[in-house]
Enzyme design. Structure first.
Site, PDB file in Angstrom:
ATOM      1  N   SER A  38       0.846  -1.195   0.000  1.00 17.00           N
ATOM      2  CA  SER A  38       0.000   0.000   0.000  1.00 17.00           C
ATOM      3  C   SER A  38       0.880   1.244   0.000  1.00 17.00           C
ATOM      4  O   SER A  38       1.990   1.225   0.568  1.00 17.00           O
ATOM      5  CB  SER A  38      -0.883   0.015   1.256  1.00 17.00           C
ATOM      6  OG  SER A  38      -1.526   1.264   1.385  1.00 17.00           O
ATOM      7  N   TYR A  45      -1.621  -0.574  10.385  1.00 16.08           N
ATOM      8  CA  TYR A  45      -1.818  -1.048   9.003  1.00 16.08           C
ATOM      9  C   TYR A  45      -0.651  -0.605   8.110  1.00 16.08           C
ATOM     10  O   TYR A  45      -0.071  -1.400   7.367  1.00 16.08           O
ATOM     11  CB  TYR A  45      -3.146  -0.491   8.472  1.00 16.08           C
ATOM     12  CG  TYR A  45      -3.372  -0.695   6.995  1.00 16.08           C
ATOM     13  CD1 TYR A  45      -3.860  -1.908   6.504  1.00 16.08           C
ATOM     14  CD2 TYR A  45      -3.098   0.326   6.069  1.00 16.08           C
ATOM     15  CE1 TYR A  45      -4.066  -2.093   5.139  1.00 16.08           C
ATOM     16  CE2 TYR A  45      -3.305   0.148   4.712  1.00 16.08           C
ATOM     17  CZ  TYR A  45      -3.785  -1.057   4.253  1.00 16.08           C
ATOM     18  OH  TYR A  45      -3.993  -1.243   2.911  1.00 16.08           O
TER      19      TYR A  45
HETATM   20  P1  NAP Z   1     -11.518  -5.699   0.609  1.00 16.86           P
HETATM   21  O1  NAP Z   1     -12.414  -5.212  -0.463  1.00 16.86           O
HETATM   22  O2  NAP Z   1     -11.870  -5.426   2.036  1.00 16.86           O
HETATM   23  O3  NAP Z   1     -11.275  -7.249   0.403  1.00 16.86           O
HETATM   24  C1  NAP Z   1     -10.424  -7.943   1.268  1.00 16.86           C
HETATM   25  C2  NAP Z   1     -10.415  -9.398   0.892  1.00 16.86           C
HETATM   26  O4  NAP Z   1      -9.442 -10.056   1.716  1.00 16.86           O
HETATM   27  C3  NAP Z   1     -11.737 -10.095   1.146  1.00 16.86           C
HETATM   28  O5  NAP Z   1     -11.966 -11.005   0.078  1.00 16.86           O
HETATM   29  C4  NAP Z   1     -11.504 -10.854   2.471  1.00 16.86           C
HETATM   30  O6  NAP Z   1     -12.241 -12.063   2.585  1.00 16.86           O
HETATM   31  C5  NAP Z   1     -10.040 -11.196   2.317  1.00 16.86           C
HETATM   32  N1  NAP Z   1      -9.367 -11.466   3.598  1.00 16.86           N
HETATM   33  C6  NAP Z   1      -9.089 -10.640   4.624  1.00 16.86           C
HETATM   34  N2  NAP Z   1      -8.415 -11.290   5.575  1.00 16.86           N
HETATM   35  C7  NAP Z   1      -8.275 -12.567   5.151  1.00 16.86           C
HETATM   36  C8  NAP Z   1      -7.676 -13.732   5.680  1.00 16.86           C
HETATM   37  N3  NAP Z   1      -7.088 -13.718   6.879  1.00 16.86           N
HETATM   38  N4  NAP Z   1      -7.721 -14.869   4.958  1.00 16.86           N
HETATM   39  C9  NAP Z   1      -8.283 -14.898   3.733  1.00 16.86           C
HETATM   40  N5  NAP Z   1      -8.874 -13.839   3.177  1.00 16.86           N
HETATM   41  C10 NAP Z   1      -8.877 -12.690   3.876  1.00 16.86           C
HETATM   42  O7  NAP Z   1     -10.037  -5.092   0.438  1.00 16.86           O
HETATM   43  P2  NAP Z   1      -9.264  -4.459  -0.811  1.00 16.86           P
HETATM   44  O8  NAP Z   1      -9.393  -2.996  -0.721  1.00 16.86           O
HETATM   45  O9  NAP Z   1      -9.601  -5.167  -2.072  1.00 16.86           O
HETATM   46  O10 NAP Z   1      -7.766  -4.798  -0.366  1.00 16.86           O
HETATM   47  C11 NAP Z   1      -7.001  -5.813  -0.971  1.00 16.86           C
HETATM   48  C12 NAP Z   1      -5.538  -5.542  -0.650  1.00 16.86           C
HETATM   49  O11 NAP Z   1      -5.191  -4.253  -1.173  1.00 16.86           O
HETATM   50  C13 NAP Z   1      -5.242  -5.490   0.855  1.00 16.86           C
HETATM   51  O12 NAP Z   1      -3.995  -6.089   1.104  1.00 16.86           O
HETATM   52  C14 NAP Z   1      -5.188  -3.995   1.134  1.00 16.86           C
HETATM   53  O13 NAP Z   1      -4.394  -3.701   2.252  1.00 16.86           O
HETATM   54  C15 NAP Z   1      -4.596  -3.475  -0.154  1.00 16.86           C
HETATM   55  N6  NAP Z   1      -4.834  -2.054  -0.409  1.00 16.86           N
HETATM   56  C16 NAP Z   1      -6.100  -1.565  -0.584  1.00 16.86           C
HETATM   57  C17 NAP Z   1      -6.269  -0.211  -0.823  1.00 16.86           C
HETATM   58  C18 NAP Z   1      -7.626   0.425  -1.019  1.00 16.86           C
HETATM   59  O14 NAP Z   1      -7.721   1.677  -1.022  1.00 16.86           O
HETATM   60  N7  NAP Z   1      -8.695  -0.333  -1.215  1.00 16.86           N
HETATM   61  C19 NAP Z   1      -5.162   0.644  -0.868  1.00 16.86           C
HETATM   62  C20 NAP Z   1      -3.901   0.103  -0.692  1.00 16.86           C
HETATM   63  C21 NAP Z   1      -3.747  -1.250  -0.465  1.00 16.86           C
HETATM   64  P3  NAP Z   1     -13.837 -12.068   2.931  1.00 16.86           P
HETATM   65  O15 NAP Z   1     -14.506 -11.529   1.692  1.00 16.86           O
HETATM   66  O16 NAP Z   1     -14.169 -13.467   3.186  1.00 16.86           O
HETATM   67  O17 NAP Z   1     -13.991 -11.159   4.113  1.00 16.86           O
END
Ligand code: NAP
Length: 250
Positions: A145, A159
């Site tokens: 991130s 985080y």
């Molecule tokens: P999201 O929409 O909240 O989706 C998170 C996903 O991770 C969900 O499918 C969740 O499963 C799964 N998950 C969480 N903990 C888990 C575990 N222990 N075991 C297996 N699955 C798990 O998040 P996102 O925004 O797409 O984020 C994806 C990645 O991008 C993360 O690493 C996040 O830190 C990074 N990121 C996001 C952003 C942003 O602005 N969105 C920015 C920078 C980095 P369930 O569906 O079953 O809950």
């Protein structure tokens, strides 16, 4: 005959992971969708991939738990026979908070979900990819991130620090396995439109902050997925230990 590419994408029921799973399937990868608790969302993605003729399985596994990770990789072994790419994507954040209000439970939960999980999955991937194990090589793409560079003060330093650890994991592991046929790279998204901001307690966080983004908008999960696909593919064949920032200039 060309061997089918196989990818495990952790946390791919929703958000960036789901967009990545769809894009990989469109590019002829067999895909393992992984989720922790939202089976409905994961099954919806899996169904849309199979309806379009793609190969995919959907596996429940909490990737912060060693036994679940081992089971996840063994299921992929038996279903697809080999592994080409691991995308370490699953991640969490907690309600916005200053450090002086964070409990040890919260900090440990963020670290185990965002850091231990990437280490465990990478370990299993290396065993299936490294020439040291007689394997054909592969790629690992870590989703970090932009928070690792900015630190997320007053929101979630825990985080941001977990993502700093992922940047270091990328550097260290890429060097450790560079001559074993494995490339390890990283994407650092900025503010991306997914449900993760709800977990931070501010669903409209991007609206509040978008005027600070040079491009004046948040990103879409599909825009991150394109970079992940490129880093996973042979098109980036001389790239390892590298970082792509997808943050609209922030
Ligand atoms: P999201 O929409 O909240 O989706 C998170 C996903 O991770 C969900 O499918 C969740 O499963 C799964 N998950 C969480 N903990 C888990 C575990 N222990 N075991 C297996 N699955 C798990 O998040 P996102 O925004 O797409 O984020 C994806 C990645 O991008 C993360 O690493 C996040 O830190 C990074 N990121 C996001 C952003 C942003 O602005 N969105 C920015 C920078 C980095 P369930 O569906 O079953 O809950």
């Amino acid at each position: 005959m060309k061997t089918e590419k196989v990818a495990i994408i952790t946390g791919s029921g929703r958000g960036i992971g789901a967009a990545t799973a769809k894009l990989f399937a469109e590019n002829a990868y067999a895909v393992c969708i992984n989720y922790k608790s939202n089976a409905e969302a994961a099954n919806e993605i899996a169904t849309s991939i199979t309806n379009q003729g793609g190969r995919c399985i959907s596996v429940q596994a909490d990737v912060s738990l060693e036994k679940d990770v081992i089971n996840l990789f063994q299921l992929v072994d038996s279903e697809f026979g080999h592994l080409s790419t691991l995308v370490n994507n699953a991640g969490i954040l907690k309600e916005q908070s200053r450090l002086d209000e964070m409990s040890a439970d919260r900090i440990n939960s963020v670290l185990i979900n965002n850091v231990t999980s990437y280490f465990l999955c990478s370990r299993e991937a290396v065993k299936r990819m490294s020439s040291n194990y007689g394997r054909a090589g592969g790629t690992i793409v870590n989703v970090s991130s932009g928070a690792s560079r900015r630190g997320s003060p007053n929101e979630y330093i825990d985080y941001a620090s977990s993502k700093g650890a992922i940047d270091t994991l990328t550097t260290g592991l890429s060097l450790e396995v560079a001559d074993e046929g494995i490339r390890v790279n990283c994407v650092r998204p900025g503010l991306i439109h997914t449900g993760i901001h709800v977990d931070g307690g501010e669903p409209n966080r991007i609206d509040r902050l978008k005027s600070k983004i040079p491009m004046q908008r948040g990103g879409q999960p599909e825009e991150v997925a394109e970079a992940i696909l490129w880093l996973a593919s042979d098109k980036s064949s001389y790239v390892t230990g590298s970082f792509i920032d997808l943050s609209g200039g922030l």
